[in-house]
Design a protein around this motif. Structure first.
Motif, PDB file in Angstrom:
ATOM      1  N   ILE A  68     -14.811  -1.160   0.350  1.00 20.51           N
ATOM      2  CA  ILE A  68     -14.658  -0.691   1.727  1.00 20.51           C
ATOM      3  C   ILE A  68     -15.088   0.768   1.847  1.00 20.51           C
ATOM      4  CG2 ILE A  68     -12.958  -0.174   3.521  1.00 20.51           C
ATOM      5  CD1 ILE A  68     -11.421  -2.686   2.324  1.00 20.51           C
ATOM      6  N   GLY A  69     -14.647   1.587   0.899  1.00 22.94           N
ATOM      7  CA  GLY A  69     -14.996   3.004   0.939  1.00 22.94           C
ATOM      8  C   GLY A  69     -16.492   3.236   0.833  1.00 22.94           C
ATOM      9  N   ALA A  70     -17.131   2.562  -0.115  1.00 22.87           N
ATOM     10  CA  ALA A  70     -18.575   2.733  -0.287  1.00 22.87           C
ATOM     11  C   ALA A  70     -19.336   2.230   0.938  1.00 22.87           C
ATOM     12  CB  ALA A  70     -19.044   2.007  -1.544  1.00 22.87           C
ATOM     13  N   THR A  71     -18.877   1.153   1.522  1.00 19.72           N
ATOM     14  CA  THR A  71     -19.539   0.623   2.711  1.00 19.72           C
ATOM     15  C   THR A  71     -19.387   1.586   3.886  1.00 19.72           C
ATOM     16  OG1 THR A  71     -19.143  -1.632   1.956  1.00 19.72           O
ATOM     17  CG2 THR A  71     -19.687  -1.339   4.283  1.00 19.72           C
ATOM     18  N   LEU A  72     -18.188   2.147   4.060  1.00 17.00           N
ATOM     19  CA  LEU A  72     -17.978   3.106   5.144  1.00 17.00           C
ATOM     20  C   LEU A  72     -18.807   4.376   4.930  1.00 17.00           C
ATOM     21  CD1 LEU A  72     -14.141   2.743   5.774  1.00 17.00           C
ATOM     22  CD2 LEU A  72     -16.022   1.897   7.191  1.00 17.00           C
ATOM     23  N   VAL A  73     -18.880   4.856   3.698  1.00 15.71           N
ATOM     24  CA  VAL A  73     -19.721   6.018   3.402  1.00 15.71           C
ATOM     25  C   VAL A  73     -21.172   5.697   3.750  1.00 15.71           C
ATOM     26  CG1 VAL A  73     -20.688   7.402   1.519  1.00 15.71           C
ATOM     27  CG2 VAL A  73     -18.213   7.078   1.689  1.00 15.71           C
ATOM     28  N   GLY A  74     -21.627   4.507   3.393  1.00 23.97           N
ATOM     29  CA  GLY A  74     -22.990   4.099   3.721  1.00 23.97           C
ATOM     30  C   GLY A  74     -23.230   4.057   5.217  1.00 23.97           C
ATOM     31  N   TYR A  78     -25.316   7.324   5.583  1.00 27.55           N
ATOM     32  CA  TYR A  78     -26.646   6.850   5.188  1.00 27.55           C
ATOM     33  C   TYR A  78     -27.276   5.878   6.185  1.00 27.55           C
ATOM     34  CZ  TYR A  78     -25.470   9.091   0.821  1.00 27.55           C
ATOM     35  OH  TYR A  78     -25.103  10.009  -0.120  1.00 27.55           O
ATOM     36  N   GLY A  79     -26.683   5.753   7.346  1.00 24.62           N
ATOM     37  CA  GLY A  79     -27.279   4.951   8.398  1.00 24.62           C
ATOM     38  C   GLY A  79     -27.316   3.456   8.135  1.00 24.62           C
ATOM     39  N   GLU A  80     -26.420   2.968   7.283  1.00 25.81           N
ATOM     40  CA  GLU A  80     -26.385   1.529   7.023  1.00 25.81           C
ATOM     41  C   GLU A  80     -25.847   0.781   8.248  1.00 25.81           C
ATOM     42  OE1 GLU A  80     -24.306   0.752   3.370  1.00 25.81           O
ATOM     43  OE2 GLU A  80     -25.720   1.937   2.195  1.00 25.81           O
ATOM     44  N   SER A  81     -26.115  -0.490   8.293  1.00 25.31           N
ATOM     45  CA  SER A  81     -25.780  -1.324   9.443  1.00 25.31           C
ATOM     46  C   SER A  81     -24.295  -1.256   9.801  1.00 25.31           C
ATOM     47  CB  SER A  81     -26.150  -2.781   9.139  1.00 25.31           C
ATOM     48  OG  SER A  81     -25.645  -3.631  10.138  1.00 25.31           O
ATOM     49  N   ARG A  82     -24.047  -1.199  11.103  1.00 25.80           N
ATOM     50  CA  ARG A  82     -22.673  -1.253  11.645  1.00 25.80           C
ATOM     51  C   ARG A  82     -22.487  -2.526  12.471  1.00 25.80           C
ATOM     52  NH1 ARG A  82     -21.903   5.039  13.531  1.00 25.80           N
ATOM     53  NH2 ARG A  82     -22.350   5.904  11.489  1.00 25.80           N
ATOM     54  N   GLU A  83     -23.206  -3.532  12.097  1.00 22.07           N
ATOM     55  CA  GLU A  83     -23.154  -4.795  12.820  1.00 22.07           C
ATOM     56  C   GLU A  83     -21.713  -5.321  12.872  1.00 22.07           C
ATOM     57  OE1 GLU A  83     -24.913  -9.329  12.506  1.00 22.07           O
ATOM     58  OE2 GLU A  83     -25.437  -7.872  10.957  1.00 22.07           O
ATOM     59  N   PRO A  84     -21.291  -5.844  14.016  1.00 17.15           N
ATOM     60  CA  PRO A  84     -19.914  -6.333  14.153  1.00 17.15           C
ATOM     61  C   PRO A  84     -19.507  -7.362  13.090  1.00 17.15           C
ATOM     62  CG  PRO A  84     -20.923  -6.158  16.307  1.00 17.15           C
ATOM     63  CD  PRO A  84     -22.009  -5.882  15.298  1.00 17.15           C
ATOM     64  N   ARG A  86     -20.474  -7.512  10.037  1.00 15.25           N
ATOM     65  CA  ARG A  86     -20.227  -6.759   8.801  1.00 15.25           C
ATOM     66  C   ARG A  86     -18.845  -6.105   8.846  1.00 15.25           C
ATOM     67  NH1 ARG A  86     -23.448  -1.749   6.220  1.00 15.25           N
ATOM     68  NH2 ARG A  86     -23.298  -2.449   4.065  1.00 15.25           N
ATOM     69  N   ILE A  87     -18.514  -5.520   9.968  1.00 17.22           N
ATOM     70  CA  ILE A  87     -17.202  -4.888  10.136  1.00 17.22           C
ATOM     71  C   ILE A  87     -16.094  -5.938  10.094  1.00 17.22           C
ATOM     72  CG2 ILE A  87     -15.773  -3.582  11.757  1.00 17.22           C
ATOM     73  CD1 ILE A  87     -18.434  -2.128  12.545  1.00 17.22           C
ATOM     74  N   PHE A  88     -16.327  -7.100  10.667  1.00 18.47           N
ATOM     75  CA  PHE A  88     -15.356  -8.186  10.614  1.00 18.47           C
ATOM     76  C   PHE A  88     -15.038  -8.575   9.171  1.00 18.47           C
ATOM     77  CE2 PHE A  88     -14.769 -12.814  10.145  1.00 18.47           C
ATOM     78  CZ  PHE A  88     -13.527 -12.946  10.754  1.00 18.47           C
ATOM     79  N   PHE A  89     -16.068  -8.730   8.362  1.00 17.15           N
ATOM     80  CA  PHE A  89     -15.837  -9.131   6.974  1.00 17.15           C
ATOM     81  C   PHE A  89     -15.186  -8.016   6.166  1.00 17.15           C
ATOM     82  CE2 PHE A  89     -18.868 -12.504   8.121  1.00 17.15           C
ATOM     83  CZ  PHE A  89     -18.065 -13.594   7.789  1.00 17.15           C
ATOM     84  N   LEU A  90     -15.464  -6.771   6.490  1.00 23.98           N
ATOM     85  CA  LEU A  90     -14.734  -5.674   5.856  1.00 23.98           C
ATOM     86  C   LEU A  90     -13.254  -5.738   6.225  1.00 23.98           C
ATOM     87  CD1 LEU A  90     -17.076  -2.574   6.177  1.00 23.98           C
ATOM     88  CD2 LEU A  90     -16.367  -3.748   4.097  1.00 23.98           C
ATOM     89  N   ALA A  91     -12.975  -6.088   7.474  1.00 21.86           N
ATOM     90  CA  ALA A  91     -11.577  -6.245   7.897  1.00 21.86           C
ATOM     91  C   ALA A  91     -10.889  -7.357   7.113  1.00 21.86           C
ATOM     92  CB  ALA A  91     -11.505  -6.511   9.396  1.00 21.86           C
ATOM     93  N   LEU A  92     -11.618  -8.408   6.785  1.00 24.36           N
ATOM     94  CA  LEU A  92     -11.038  -9.473   5.956  1.00 24.36           C
ATOM     95  C   LEU A  92     -10.689  -8.954   4.557  1.00 24.36           C
ATOM     96  CD1 LEU A  92     -13.227 -12.612   6.835  1.00 24.36           C
ATOM     97  CD2 LEU A  92     -10.901 -12.086   7.595  1.00 24.36           C
ATOM     98  N   VAL A  93     -11.532  -8.106   4.020  1.00 24.86           N
ATOM     99  CA  VAL A  93     -11.244  -7.511   2.707  1.00 24.86           C
ATOM    100  C   VAL A  93      -9.983  -6.660   2.796  1.00 24.86           C
ATOM    101  CG1 VAL A  93     -12.083  -5.913   0.933  1.00 24.86           C
ATOM    102  CG2 VAL A  93     -13.646  -7.566   1.953  1.00 24.86           C
ATOM    103  N   VAL A  94      -9.869  -5.851   3.849  1.00 28.03           N
ATOM    104  CA  VAL A  94      -8.674  -5.027   4.046  1.00 28.03           C
ATOM    105  C   VAL A  94      -7.436  -5.923   4.156  1.00 28.03           C
ATOM    106  CG1 VAL A  94      -7.485  -3.470   5.629  1.00 28.03           C
ATOM    107  CG2 VAL A  94      -9.897  -3.115   5.120  1.00 28.03           C
ATOM    108  N   GLY A  95      -7.538  -6.964   4.955  1.00 27.60           N
ATOM    109  CA  GLY A  95      -6.411  -7.882   5.114  1.00 27.60           C
ATOM    110  C   GLY A  95      -6.006  -8.537   3.809  1.00 27.60           C
ATOM    111  N   SER A  96      -6.971  -8.898   3.009  1.00 26.93           N
ATOM    112  CA  SER A  96      -6.675  -9.513   1.709  1.00 26.93           C
ATOM    113  C   SER A  96      -5.969  -8.528   0.785  1.00 26.93           C
ATOM    114  CB  SER A  96      -7.962 -10.002   1.045  1.00 26.93           C
ATOM    115  OG  SER A  96      -8.558 -11.000   1.842  1.00 26.93           O
ATOM    116  N   ALA A  97      -6.438  -7.297   0.749  1.00 25.79           N
ATOM    117  CA  ALA A  97      -5.813  -6.284  -0.109  1.00 25.79           C
ATOM    118  C   ALA A  97      -4.385  -5.995   0.339  1.00 25.79           C
ATOM    119  CB  ALA A  97      -6.643  -5.007  -0.108  1.00 25.79           C
TER     120      ALA A  97
END
Length: 106
Positions: A68-74, A78-84, A86-97
């Motif tokens: 999550i941290g590396a993705t947010l830094v990106g 670094y202008g990496e995609s902020r597609e919804p 992608r953010i949804f699946f990051l939220a799933l990772v947060v929820g799992s943790a």
């Protein structure tokens, strides 16, 4: 205290990944130092946290924080995609943790 160390280990992993990215961009002492110090601190803190947190839970949360941290830094630096999606699946990772933290070890 172990959970604090585990979170710190994940944040140090993010620092190590940032160092790795900087090393790929420009090979200098600062980026190499960040890379090595970040990963060394991360593994040390993870080792200490695993004295009382089970391996599976500690590793899952450590990698989640790093991912999550590396993705947010990106996204932020670094202008990496902020597609919804992608953010949804990051939220799933947060929820799992968070779920692993609260269901306990037993």
């Amino acid at each position: 205290m172990e959970w604090f160390m585990l979170v710190a280990a994940g944040l140090c992993e993010v620092a190590g990944v940032m160092g790795l990215n900087l090393w790929n961009e420009r090979r200098n002492a600062a980026s190499l130092t960040l890379l090595l110090a970040g990963f060394a601190a991360s593994f040390l803190l993870l080792t200490l946290a695993m004295r009382s947190i089970s391996m599976g839970t500690a590793y899952a949360i450590w990698t989640a924080i790093g991912t999550i941290g590396a993705t947010l830094v990106g996204m932020i630096f670094y202008g990496e995609s902020r597609e919804p999606r992608r953010i949804f699946f990051l939220a799933l990772v947060v929820g799992s943790a968070v779920g692993l933290r609260f269901i306990g070890e037993g």
